[in-house]
Enzyme design. Structure first.
Site, PDB file in Angstrom:
ATOM      1  N   GLY A   9       0.569   2.924  -0.473  1.00 50.93           N
ATOM      2  CA  GLY A   9      -0.599   2.478   0.307  1.00 50.93           C
ATOM      3  C   GLY A   9      -0.757   3.289   1.587  1.00 50.93           C
ATOM      4  N   GLN A  10      -1.703   2.848   2.447  1.00 54.96           N
ATOM      5  CA  GLN A  10      -2.011   3.628   3.649  1.00 54.96           C
ATOM      6  C   GLN A  10      -0.803   3.734   4.573  1.00 54.96           C
ATOM      7  OE1 GLN A  10      -4.575   1.791   6.594  1.00 54.96           O
ATOM      8  NE2 GLN A  10      -5.046   3.763   7.555  1.00 54.96           N
ATOM      9  N   ASP A  32       5.847   0.674  -6.015  1.00 62.39           N
ATOM     10  CA  ASP A  32       4.414   0.348  -5.982  1.00 62.39           C
ATOM     11  C   ASP A  32       4.013  -0.079  -7.385  1.00 62.39           C
ATOM     12  OD1 ASP A  32       2.069   1.271  -3.685  1.00 62.39           O
ATOM     13  OD2 ASP A  32       1.417   0.518  -5.642  1.00 62.39           O
ATOM     14  N   ILE A  33       2.838  -0.642  -7.510  1.00 66.52           N
ATOM     15  CA  ILE A  33       2.422  -1.203  -8.811  1.00 66.52           C
ATOM     16  C   ILE A  33       2.114  -0.090  -9.804  1.00 66.52           C
ATOM     17  CG2 ILE A  33      -0.053  -1.351  -8.260  1.00 66.52           C
ATOM     18  CD1 ILE A  33       0.272  -4.279  -9.644  1.00 66.52           C
ATOM     19  N   ARG A  34       1.900   1.150  -9.287  1.00 66.12           N
ATOM     20  CA  ARG A  34       1.674   2.253 -10.218  1.00 66.12           C
ATOM     21  C   ARG A  34       2.379   3.488  -9.685  1.00 66.12           C
ATOM     22  NH1 ARG A  34      -0.685   2.615  -5.492  1.00 66.12           N
ATOM     23  NH2 ARG A  34      -2.586   3.815  -5.205  1.00 66.12           N
ATOM     24  N   TYR A 140      -8.036 -13.290   3.919  1.00 64.63           N
ATOM     25  CA  TYR A 140      -7.026 -12.358   4.457  1.00 64.63           C
ATOM     26  C   TYR A 140      -6.387 -12.964   5.707  1.00 64.63           C
ATOM     27  CZ  TYR A 140      -5.219  -7.925   6.395  1.00 64.63           C
ATOM     28  OH  TYR A 140      -4.439  -6.919   6.917  1.00 64.63           O
TER      29      TYR A 140
HETATM   30  C1  VAH Z   1      -8.267  -4.334   7.320  1.00 67.53           C
HETATM   31  N1  VAH Z   1      -7.094  -2.309   8.036  1.00 67.53           N
HETATM   32  O1  VAH Z   1      -9.279  -3.830   7.767  1.00 67.53           O
HETATM   33  C2  VAH Z   1      -6.915  -3.720   7.735  1.00 67.53           C
HETATM   34  C3  VAH Z   1      -6.381  -4.416   8.958  1.00 67.53           C
HETATM   35  C4  VAH Z   1      -6.928  -5.124  11.273  1.00 67.53           C
HETATM   36  C5  VAH Z   1      -7.412  -4.435  10.078  1.00 67.53           C
HETATM   37  O2  VAH Z   1      -5.917  -5.687   8.690  1.00 67.53           O
HETATM   38  O3  VAH Z   1      -8.283  -5.293   6.601  1.00 67.53           O
END
Ligand code: VAH
Length: 318
Positions: A9-10, A32-34, A140
């Site tokens: 990931g990033q 990682d998943i792949r 989130y």
């Molecule tokens: C997002 N880059 O945009 C992430 C992060 C604060 C931003 O959690 O979801």
């Protein structure tokens, strides 16, 4: 040995390389998943395919490599999570509790990131305190607040040495982020070089905390190496390097690309997420408890991003 989930990931794709530099290639197990071909993370040290919603496989990998530290990064980011809330709950919370259970059973130190997304519309928006109201209105954000509480629980209940930070938007040139709200601040640099212009999905005047990836990587390593007796907080240190709105990052880019043009096509979904987050957060606790500091401000980041992207985009075209 360190186990990293979400290693492609990033954050993971740069953190794994830095950890291998410091602790040795064979001491950092990337998962990682792949799997990706011709990828430095996959090719420079141990790599395993791991879906973090599979607890037995995670425990098995941790045991096989005799892991003593887990850095859990696998997750869906804010915009994707808002589109697929149930999948986000399963992956973000299911993956986290699986990783915490492995850390508990195998006595590992533990890191997982929270985010400025852990705050909501009723949180004080300017210079947001370390300890304050957290009623996020996104899936989130619910995942991040729950994650903070779950990591505190594993520390108080089971003595697991859990640590974490609330990341702002992270900006990097190695691996683009996927499905975030702050991603406009990454895309704008790519487009500035490719087209000399960018159409932002976030409205002018929308302030969000941001940080350049080198500072984020240093923060993870500094926190994990900090003396535990200094830590009054554990899993959710506010950290930030800067706060800006689209016009300000455009002005910084124009110092290098004078006729860079920025216009807007606001995406209501991601604008609503951004509007629910703070304008700027207060990183004092992190500075006091483990010496957090950021090297890159907006202009220093812009200079480095444009230079490194120019190299990356020209060599990839070559
Ligand atoms: C997002 N880059 O945009 C992430 C992060 C604060 C931003 O959690 O979801």
């Amino acid at each position: 040995k360190i186990l990293v989930t979400g290693a492609l990931g990033q954050i993971g794709s740069e953190l794994v390389m830095k950890l291998r530099e410091i602790y040795g290639d064979s001491n950092v197990v990337a998962t990682d998943i792949r799997k990706l071909e011709n990828n430095p993370v996959v090719d420079s040290g141990p790599f395993e395919i791991l879906d973090v919603t599979d607890p037995l496989l995670m425990a098995d990998i941790a045991k096989t490599y005799e892991v003593d530290t887990i850095i859990h990064l696998a997750a869906l980011l804010s915009a994707t999570a808002e589109n697929k809330p149930l999948m986000a709950w399963d992956l973000n919370m299911g993956g986290l509790i699986n990783a915490l259970e492995v850390a508990r059973e195998q006595k590992c130190q533990f890191f997982t990131p929270s985010s400025i997304g852990a705050f909501g519309p009723t949180t004080p928006k300017d210079n947001t305190p370390q300890d304050t109201i957290q009623r996020p209105t996104t899936m989130y954000g619910v995942n991040k607040v729950s994650g903070e509480l779950l990591c505190d629980y594993y520390y108080h209940k089971f003595g697991v040495d859990t640590r974490g930070v609330r990341f702002p938007g992270l900006i990097s040139y190695v691996t683009p982020p996927g499905g975030g709200t702050t991603d406009y601040a990454v895309e704008i640099y790519y487009e500035a070089i490719k087209k000399g212009s960018y159409t932002s999905y976030i409205a002018a005047g929308t302030y969000m905390d941001m940080m350049y990836m080198p500072d984020a990587l240093n923060a993870i390593i500094t926190l994990m190496e900090a003396n535990a007796s200094r830590l009054k907080h554990r899993n959710a240190f506010n950290i930030t390097a800067m706060s800006f709105e689209p016009e300000e990052i455009a002005a910084s880019i124009r110092k290098h690309i004078p006729d860079f043009k920025l216009d807007y096509q606001v995406d209501p979904a991601r604008q609503a997420i951004a509007d629910s987050w703070p304008n700027s957060i207060d990183p004092t606790a992190a500075k006091e408890e483990w010496g957090f500091h950021a090297e890159y401000d907006l202009d220093k980041m812009t200079e480095d991003m444009l230079k490194k992207l120019q190299e990356k985009l020209t060599t990839s075209r070559a």
